[in-house]
Design a protein around this motif. Structure first.
Motif, mmCIF file in Angstrom:
data_model
loop_
_atom_site.group_PDB
_atom_site.id
_atom_site.type_symbol
_atom_site.label_atom_id
_atom_site.label_comp_id
_atom_site.label_asym_id
_atom_site.label_seq_id
_atom_site.Cartn_x
_atom_site.Cartn_y
_atom_site.Cartn_z
ATOM 1 N N ASP A 99 -4.934 13.867 11.867
ATOM 2 C CA ASP A 99 -5.774 13.235 12.883
ATOM 3 C C ASP A 99 -6.049 11.807 12.417
ATOM 4 O O ASP A 99 -6.565 11.586 11.325
ATOM 5 C CB ASP A 99 -7.065 14.038 13.018
ATOM 6 N N LYS A 100 -5.705 10.811 13.240
ATOM 7 C CA LYS A 100 -5.860 9.418 12.816
ATOM 8 C C LYS A 100 -7.311 9.061 12.498
ATOM 9 O O LYS A 100 -7.574 8.162 11.690
ATOM 10 C CB LYS A 100 -5.296 8.485 13.884
ATOM 11 N N VAL A 101 -8.263 9.737 13.114
ATOM 12 C CA VAL A 101 -9.672 9.466 12.801
ATOM 13 C C VAL A 101 -9.995 9.982 11.398
ATOM 14 O O VAL A 101 -10.602 9.276 10.584
ATOM 15 C CB VAL A 101 -10.604 10.092 13.853
ATOM 16 N N CYS A 120 -14.086 4.228 18.246
ATOM 17 C CA CYS A 120 -13.492 5.554 18.392
ATOM 18 C C CYS A 120 -14.115 6.181 19.632
ATOM 19 O O CYS A 120 -15.351 6.259 19.745
ATOM 20 C CB CYS A 120 -13.778 6.391 17.135
ATOM 21 N N THR A 147 -4.862 10.027 18.999
ATOM 22 C CA THR A 147 -5.022 10.400 17.593
ATOM 23 C C THR A 147 -4.143 11.520 17.062
ATOM 24 O O THR A 147 -4.079 11.697 15.853
ATOM 25 C CB THR A 147 -6.491 10.793 17.326
ATOM 26 N N GLU A 329 -0.944 5.318 8.191
ATOM 27 C CA GLU A 329 -1.319 6.677 8.560
ATOM 28 C C GLU A 329 -0.650 7.670 7.621
ATOM 29 O O GLU A 329 0.142 7.294 6.744
ATOM 30 C CB GLU A 329 -0.965 6.982 10.016
#
Length: 407
Positions: A99-101, A120, A147, A329
């Motif tokens: 998850d990019k968050v 976000c 995401t 990432e």
């Protein structure tokens, strides 16, 4: 071998899904022992002459590694395990980085450079307010990402254009209205959207994707974007020696030894050439983008340090801008385990099992061992998307890493 390869019982723990064997044509695999020097890449891929360049579509050859040393099968099984567990595997936190968050929260806690997240969001209706109020006035652009996608899917690199009401989307080289972006994002069905800093002019000549086991980088995917109409990828080791010279490999689902070598069916592979991933074929020749040695040392150190803390195999994607390595990432499941393109000539054998053996040595079933969960990611999957986003508003990127190039 003179008979059908037979299935070998999996040594993976019973709690991890064991994938059913895949049936491939029953032709005898090509002899895997070779006495000649390592071939050039075109020997195991078909050249495709484009208008501005030549790329190679690699063989997709079934290989017959031991099941607990088949890199692609291990990636598939691990991915299935954490997705079935809703990204929450006891004692492990690597799924949060899919998850990019979660990845941003983690990277921000390290000294390594990463783009600043402006906002976000959990609803596309909030995008306009974010762009109006959270993106700095002096910013020349910004990046919108959904995401849970990879390989540029759901990514919009937007460069402001004083001569157009709409920004230029760099990846497509076309201007895009926010309404069109929102429409596309809505089709993807994502639960979180991020808007982050655009580094430089938004165009990257190269990206570097480091395959790291805890404390050790084995391979680097070098994505060459210097010719935008003709991107390609080459896989190298940390010394920039090509590892893709035998094409790519798909898991057969069975194990078969050809003497001392694990068998590879190059004949079937030659009938199924294709891309490495999405729109990327193999680069031809040795003219891959190569940063200065100190920057290569930096990216390897960054990947080694991060993978040690994460504790398991992970692919760490970085780019270089203005003499600095930026962490972009993480990918726990490159290409979803469909194939890989790493092999070496090992004596008389072509060894496509080396990544899988590294995984096994690091620790089955997940390619490593548990490590301490970062404080900000504790109970991450128990939080709502809104609460996950809220964590990002209380942190800022560290960006304190001192490059060895400045020594």
């Amino acid at each position: 071998p003179s008979s059908e390869p037979s299935s070998e019982p999996s040594s993976l723990p019973s709690g991890l899904p064991t994938l059913a064997p895949v049936t491939y044509p029953t032709t005898v695999p090509f002899e895997t022992r070779i006495d000649e020097p390592e071939p050039s890449t075109p020997d195991f891929c078909y050249e495709d002459n484009q208008d501005q360049c030549t790329i190679c579509k690699p063989f997709q050859s079934p290989d017959f590694c031991p099941l607990d040393e088949s890199f692609a099968l291990l990636v598939q099984a691990r991915t299935e395990a954490y997705r079935e567990a809703d990204f929450d595997i006891v004692d492990y936190w690597f799924p949060y980085l899919d998850d990019k968050v979660g990845a941003y929260i983690y990277t921000s806690s390290t000294p390594f450079f990463t783009p600043q997240m402006y906002c976000c969001l959990t609803d596309t209706s909030e995008l306009q307010s974010c762009l109006d109020n959270d993106v700095p006035t002096g910013a020349t652009g910004y990046v919108i990402k959904v995401t849970h996608f990879h390989t540029s899917q759901g990514v919009y690199v937007l460069k402001k254009d004083p001569n157009n009401a709409n920004p230029l989307e760099v990846l497509r080289n076309q201007h895009m209205a926010l309404t069109d972006i929102i429409s596309e994002i809505s089709m993807l069905g994502t639960s979180k959207i991020i808007v982050e800093e655009m580094i430089g002019d938004g165009h990257l000549d190269a990206e570097f994707k480091l395959h790291a086991f805890p404390g050790e980088v084995i391979a680097i995917d070098v994505v060459d974007r210097r010719t935008p109409e003709c991107p390609c990828v080459g896989i190298v080791d940390p010394d920039w020696n090509r590892l893709d010279q035998f094409g790519c490999f798909v898991p057969s689902g069975v194990s078969e030894q050809d003497g001392t070598c694990s068998a590879i069916d190059f004949q079937t592979g030659s009938l199924n050439p294709g891309i490495v991933k999405k729109n990327l074929a193999l680069c031809v020749g040795n003219d891959l983008p190569k940063p200065s040695q100190c920057l290569i040392d930096d990216m390897i150190k960054i990947a080694e340090d991060l993978s040690t803390e994460i504790g398991v195999y992970i692919r760490i994607d970085v780019f270089v801008y203005n003499g600095q390595v930026y962490v972009q990432e993480f990918s726990p499941n490159p290409i979803n385990g469909k194939r890989h393109c790493v092999a070496k000539q090992n004596g008389a054998c072509i060894d496509s099992c080396l990544m899988g053996r590294k995984w096994k040595a690091a620790g089955l079933p997940y390619g490593g061992t548990p490590t301490t969960v970062p404080q900000l990611l504790l109970d991450y999957t128990d939080k709502s998307s809104s609460d996950q986003c809220a964590i990002t508003s209380s942190i800022a990127v560290n960006n304190s890493f001192v490059s060895s190039c400045s020594a």
